[in-house]
Motif scaffolding. Sequence first.
Motif, PDB file in Angstrom:
ATOM      1  N   LEU A  41      22.892  10.510 -11.758  1.00  0.00           N
ATOM      2  CA  LEU A  41      21.756  11.335 -12.147  1.00  0.00           C
ATOM      3  C   LEU A  41      20.526  10.822 -11.412  1.00  0.00           C
ATOM      4  O   LEU A  41      20.275   9.618 -11.349  1.00  0.00           O
ATOM      5  CB  LEU A  41      21.529  11.266 -13.659  1.00  0.00           C
ATOM      6  CG  LEU A  41      20.284  11.991 -14.189  1.00  0.00           C
ATOM      7  CD1 LEU A  41      20.447  13.500 -14.067  1.00  0.00           C
ATOM      8  CD2 LEU A  41      19.999  11.601 -15.631  1.00  0.00           C
ATOM      9  N   ALA A  42      19.747  11.748 -10.846  1.00  0.00           N
ATOM     10  CA  ALA A  42      18.467  11.411 -10.216  1.00  0.00           C
ATOM     11  C   ALA A  42      17.340  11.969 -11.070  1.00  0.00           C
ATOM     12  O   ALA A  42      17.416  13.102 -11.551  1.00  0.00           O
ATOM     13  CB  ALA A  42      18.390  11.981  -8.808  1.00  0.00           C
ATOM     14  N   VAL A  43      16.317  11.165 -11.264  1.00  0.00           N
ATOM     15  CA  VAL A  43      15.169  11.563 -12.082  1.00  0.00           C
ATOM     16  C   VAL A  43      13.900  11.342 -11.277  1.00  0.00           C
ATOM     17  O   VAL A  43      13.677  10.257 -10.735  1.00  0.00           O
ATOM     18  CB  VAL A  43      15.111  10.749 -13.393  1.00  0.00           C
ATOM     19  CG1 VAL A  43      13.897  11.156 -14.209  1.00  0.00           C
ATOM     20  CG2 VAL A  43      16.392  10.941 -14.203  1.00  0.00           C
ATOM     21  N   ALA A  44      13.061  12.367 -11.182  1.00  0.00           N
ATOM     22  CA  ALA A  44      11.790  12.277 -10.459  1.00  0.00           C
ATOM     23  C   ALA A  44      10.656  12.025 -11.446  1.00  0.00           C
ATOM     24  O   ALA A  44      10.531  12.728 -12.455  1.00  0.00           O
ATOM     25  CB  ALA A  44      11.530  13.561  -9.686  1.00  0.00           C
ATOM     26  N   VAL A  45       9.838  11.023 -11.140  1.00  0.00           N
ATOM     27  CA  VAL A  45       8.643  10.745 -11.940  1.00  0.00           C
ATOM     28  C   VAL A  45       7.488  10.481 -10.983  1.00  0.00           C
ATOM     29  O   VAL A  45       7.700  10.067  -9.833  1.00  0.00           O
ATOM     30  CB  VAL A  45       8.837   9.520 -12.864  1.00  0.00           C
ATOM     31  CG1 VAL A  45       9.885   9.785 -13.920  1.00  0.00           C
ATOM     32  CG2 VAL A  45       9.165   8.268 -12.068  1.00  0.00           C
ATOM     33  N   PRO A  46       6.247  10.720 -11.403  1.00  0.00           N
ATOM     34  CA  PRO A  46       5.103  10.364 -10.552  1.00  0.00           C
ATOM     35  C   PRO A  46       5.133   8.878 -10.211  1.00  0.00           C
ATOM     36  O   PRO A  46       5.575   8.048 -11.019  1.00  0.00           O
ATOM     37  CB  PRO A  46       3.889  10.719 -11.424  1.00  0.00           C
ATOM     38  CG  PRO A  46       4.406  11.775 -12.365  1.00  0.00           C
ATOM     39  CD  PRO A  46       5.820  11.384 -12.647  1.00  0.00           C
ATOM     40  N   GLY A  47       4.624   8.529  -9.031  1.00  0.00           N
ATOM     41  CA  GLY A  47       4.728   7.159  -8.557  1.00  0.00           C
ATOM     42  C   GLY A  47       3.932   6.147  -9.344  1.00  0.00           C
ATOM     43  O   GLY A  47       4.170   4.942  -9.228  1.00  0.00           O
ATOM     44  N   ASP A  48       2.978   6.610 -10.152  1.00  0.00           N
ATOM     45  CA  ASP A  48       2.221   5.674 -10.976  1.00  0.00           C
ATOM     46  C   ASP A  48       2.886   5.453 -12.329  1.00  0.00           C
ATOM     47  O   ASP A  48       2.315   4.791 -13.204  1.00  0.00           O
ATOM     48  CB  ASP A  48       0.780   6.156 -11.170  1.00  0.00           C
ATOM     49  CG  ASP A  48       0.710   7.494 -11.902  1.00  0.00           C
ATOM     50  OD1 ASP A  48       1.710   8.247 -11.899  1.00  0.00           O
ATOM     51  OD2 ASP A  48      -0.354   7.789 -12.496  1.00  0.00           O
ATOM     52  N   ARG A  49       4.089   6.002 -12.512  1.00  0.00           N
ATOM     53  CA  ARG A  49       4.840   5.850 -13.757  1.00  0.00           C
ATOM     54  C   ARG A  49       6.221   5.284 -13.448  1.00  0.00           C
ATOM     55  O   ARG A  49       6.712   5.359 -12.319  1.00  0.00           O
ATOM     56  CB  ARG A  49       5.000   7.195 -14.472  1.00  0.00           C
ATOM     57  CG  ARG A  49       3.707   7.860 -14.860  1.00  0.00           C
ATOM     58  CD  ARG A  49       3.125   7.293 -16.134  1.00  0.00           C
ATOM     59  NE  ARG A  49       1.767   7.724 -16.377  1.00  0.00           N
ATOM     60  CZ  ARG A  49       1.226   7.830 -17.582  1.00  0.00           C
ATOM     61  NH1 ARG A  49       1.931   7.524 -18.661  1.00  0.00           N
ATOM     62  NH2 ARG A  49      -0.025   8.217 -17.712  1.00  0.00           N
ATOM     63  N   ASP A  50       6.846   4.731 -14.483  1.00  0.00           N
ATOM     64  CA  ASP A  50       8.230   4.290 -14.386  1.00  0.00           C
ATOM     65  C   ASP A  50       9.086   5.164 -15.278  1.00  0.00           C
ATOM     66  O   ASP A  50       8.600   5.813 -16.220  1.00  0.00           O
ATOM     67  CB  ASP A  50       8.367   2.824 -14.825  1.00  0.00           C
ATOM     68  CG  ASP A  50       7.640   1.875 -13.892  1.00  0.00           C
ATOM     69  OD1 ASP A  50       7.741   2.077 -12.669  1.00  0.00           O
ATOM     70  OD2 ASP A  50       6.975   0.951 -14.394  1.00  0.00           O
ATOM     71  N   VAL A  51      10.386   5.175 -15.004  1.00  0.00           N
ATOM     72  CA  VAL A  51      11.323   5.845 -15.907  1.00  0.00           C
ATOM     73  C   VAL A  51      11.488   4.967 -17.148  1.00  0.00           C
ATOM     74  O   VAL A  51      11.807   3.790 -17.053  1.00  0.00           O
ATOM     75  CB  VAL A  51      12.689   6.072 -15.228  1.00  0.00           C
ATOM     76  CG1 VAL A  51      13.720   6.549 -16.240  1.00  0.00           C
ATOM     77  CG2 VAL A  51      12.556   7.084 -14.101  1.00  0.00           C
TER      78      VAL A  51
END
Length: 594
Positions: free
Chosen positions: A312-322
């Motif tokens: 599974l791939a999850v995209a998040v903004p770069g200033d956040r972590d999963v």
Amino acid sequence: MGTLFLRTLREDPADAEVPSHRLLVRAGYIRRAAPGGYTWLPLGWRTYRRVEDVVREEMDAIGAQEVHFPALLPREPYEATGRWTDYGPNLFRLKDRRGADMLLGPTHEEMFTLVVKDLYSSYKDLPLWIYQIQTKYRDEARPRAGLLRGREFVMKDSYSFDVDDEGLARSYAAHRAAYLRTFDRLGLPYVVVSAMSGAMGGSTSEEFLFPCESGEDTFVSCGSCGYAANTEAVRVADPAARDAAGVPARSVHDTPGTPTIATLVEHLNGRADVPRPGAGGAGGAGRAWTAADTMKNVLVQLRHPDGRLEPLAVAVPGDRDVDVRRLEAQVSPAEIAEFGEADFAARPALVKGYIGPERLGVRSASGVRYLVDRSIARGSAWVTGANEPGRHAVNVVYGRDFEADGVVDAADVRDGDACPTCGSALGIRRGIEIGHVFQLGRKYAEALGLSVLDANGTQRVVTMGSYGIGVSRAVAAIAEANHDEIGLRWPASVAPADVHVVVAGKAGDETLAAAERLGAELDARGMTVLLDDRTGVSPGVKFKDAELIGVPRIAIVGRGLAKGVIEVRSRRLGTSAEVPVAEAAAAIAALDVG
């Protein structure tokens, strides 16, 4: 105490991570029997039973009826609801001598459903509220923190059975109110937060959390509107779609020496040939790049209960972590596992460290399911990997240059984020879950065939609610909430005794006789007494033990007898006074213990 089965410790146990674990062991309340399993010693068992009594009284007060199921259960009901598989490795499974599959019950929805099905068939029998207080078993991968995260623990679990959703709402409200009274009586500060149902299923779900830095749960709260939720359950509104008409075409750039988001942002801000955010073209004016302009594509493996692994791939903004726990709550019953080097080797289309969205998705060359965080708006432009080593793509627009297989709430929630209800800043804290209430609905009734005839003679599937309190965990939570640097400070409602009488004189002198008389007077007043009549133990050691054990009232019978007085202390308030011997019992009974 001369005959009490008790041994206090001066040193902290080596495996103690939190105050409750450290102090309950040191004060002689519990002893470790196995990883995640504890023996209750006399003082601990007294405290546990007082907690249990409060829980039972409040359940009985709303008209719930107590039952008791076995802990050793057959496989078939759990197979019917899917939880034999869904619980995965957390379930203790075994076989009997005939080879039949059995389990140690982690929770008992199935058994409650079946017993009601066996005995009731009409709407006239409902509503019904039944509960039990019983030991549960879950094979925790990392049992820790003493009673807070064990493999064996005691829960009160109750269930409501109603004909319709309106009845379920009333049952839910009654249990919720009973929980408020229960935790008030136990002296536990708490907040009620929206929560995820997880493997339990159902719709409405709330947790009762004791705010505590050593807690495993993280929750947010809004000081303006009162909104509160476990971070796993925070749901933000879908952002408005953006107009990407003026965003330049996707372009790829060499970005050497940028292994982190910070180095990538620094590199981009030093480039004159890379279009800035809002510039409208290369070299145009625009603001500086920030981490929030970048997009991370994080790869994980979903380990399903049957052992199957799914990338599974999850995209998040770069200033956040999963937030792994937040993500895991939404993919339950699957668990999150690492996407390792072997997994990358098996998918050469994915360039580690430079993964772009164009090669993600079930219809892409990689075949990896791709979800974007809800905060990523359609039409928004990003800097992200270009699927080539040492290169990133700029102005990659969601909806124009790539699509996703779905949306997920996966980015970590942070202090100061906007409240999803009113927009004010959220505060974030940690807490210990002490109770959980669910509107289960009809999941278990449908799976196990629980229905009744309604007033019109029509079969209606029963709707259920589930309501749990961690009774053994509550003991630890109360200890977390009530201690200082020298020991425990129990609320009077759950302390193992009402009064701790310390004999501080020499063996054979008048102090022992005076202490025994005081104990008898207190007993006649209905108070439970812990009498420290040990010989060969110094007064200083006895005082330290009294402070460590944490009974709310301490009476010291010692040198003051020569003046005709007894010292009386309030352990929780830290106050002390001398009272005449003849008035001691009355003074102790009237003492403010906080």
